[in-house]
Design an enzyme around this catalytic site. Structure first.
Site, PDB file in Angstrom:
ATOM      1  N   ARG A 112      -5.547   1.198  -5.061  1.00 20.56           N
ATOM      2  CA  ARG A 112      -4.719   0.598  -4.012  1.00 20.56           C
ATOM      3  C   ARG A 112      -4.635  -0.913  -4.130  1.00 20.56           C
ATOM      4  NH1 ARG A 112      -9.199   3.486  -0.837  1.00 20.56           N
ATOM      5  NH2 ARG A 112      -7.918   5.123  -1.640  1.00 20.56           N
ATOM      6  N   ASP A 160      -6.712  -2.195   0.960  1.00 19.83           N
ATOM      7  CA  ASP A 160      -7.269  -1.182   1.846  1.00 19.83           C
ATOM      8  C   ASP A 160      -8.002  -1.927   2.959  1.00 19.83           C
ATOM      9  OD1 ASP A 160      -8.021   1.340   2.816  1.00 19.83           O
ATOM     10  OD2 ASP A 160      -9.837   1.379   1.606  1.00 19.83           O
ATOM     11  N   ASP A 211     -10.111  -1.159   6.472  1.00 20.05           N
ATOM     12  CA  ASP A 211     -10.752  -0.122   7.286  1.00 20.05           C
ATOM     13  C   ASP A 211     -11.493  -0.751   8.448  1.00 20.05           C
ATOM     14  OD1 ASP A 211     -10.060   2.064   5.621  1.00 20.05           O
ATOM     15  OD2 ASP A 211     -11.755   1.646   4.299  1.00 20.05           O
ATOM     16  N   ARG A 257       0.843  -1.203   0.000  1.00 23.15           N
ATOM     17  CA  ARG A 257       0.000   0.000   0.000  1.00 23.15           C
ATOM     18  C   ARG A 257       0.869   1.240   0.000  1.00 23.15           C
ATOM     19  NH1 ARG A 257      -5.201   1.900   2.348  1.00 23.15           N
ATOM     20  NH2 ARG A 257      -5.254   4.039   1.619  1.00 23.15           N
TER      21      ARG A 257
END
Length: 187
Positions: free
Chosen positions: A108, A111, A113, A98
């Site tokens: 990307r 990712d 989250d 990343r």
């Protein structure tokens, strides 16, 4: 569960275990391989146990350039506090290539989250939980509703499946295709 440092079984004091939902996405390179590698890395982290993973969904990018994303949601149990978990997830992202630009969202490799951390709300400079845009993103709500349809998100008055239904009606042209379980997804 792999216990984080400081766990003391002899005293009976067990670190609090929290159920956490992690949004996952990739739109560069071997997308399915990146999701698999991220899951494997999370499963090896001290203080994290992987409980479940949604189906993988292919979606067109939203607010980001590049090709289609593969998205999924993972459910973990962790003894790590929110900021320590964020640091662990950022380290996984970094190890998988990343590139952080600090500006506009970019395509990307991976990712990760934190969507929900138990029923807690967090407002820190580097972390907001619940994820501030999760209920407006079908690529998050579809896999989340698949895993736990009746899940109530702090600050929302509807369960996950109802939020997802509303998004289907609000954005009928946004493509989201169920690609099956991660192990069967071809890169």
């Amino acid at each position: 569960m792999k216990r984080s440092p400081g766990w003391k079984s002899s005293s009976g004091n067990v670190d609090e275990v929290t159920r956490v939902f992690i949004g996952m996405g990739s739109n560069l390179g071997d997308r399915a391989g990146a999701l698999r590698a991220a899951l494997s890395s999370m499963a090896r982290c001290e203080g994290i146990d992987l409980d479940a993973v949604s189906s993988v969904y292919e979606t067109d990018p939203v607010d980001v350039g590049g090709g289609p994303f593969l998205n999924a949601v993972a459910v973990i149990r962790t003894t790590l506090p929110p900021l320590s978990l964020l640091a662990a997830l950022n380290a996984i992202e970094d190890s998988l290539g990343r590139k952080r630009t600090g500006g506009e969202p970019t395509p990307r490799d991976i990712d990760l989250d934190i969507l929900l951390y138990g029923n807690r709300t967090v407002h820190d400079g580097s972390l907001t939980i619940p994820h501030p845009r999760m209920t407006s993103r079908r690529f998050v709500m579809e896999p989340l509703a698949e895993l736990v349809p009746e899940l109530t998100i702090p600050g929302e008055d509807k369960p996950a499946h109802r939020i997802n239904e509303d998004l289907r009606h609000r954005y009928p042209d946004r493509r989201i295709e169920n690609m099956g379980r991660l192990l069967s997804v071809e890169p």
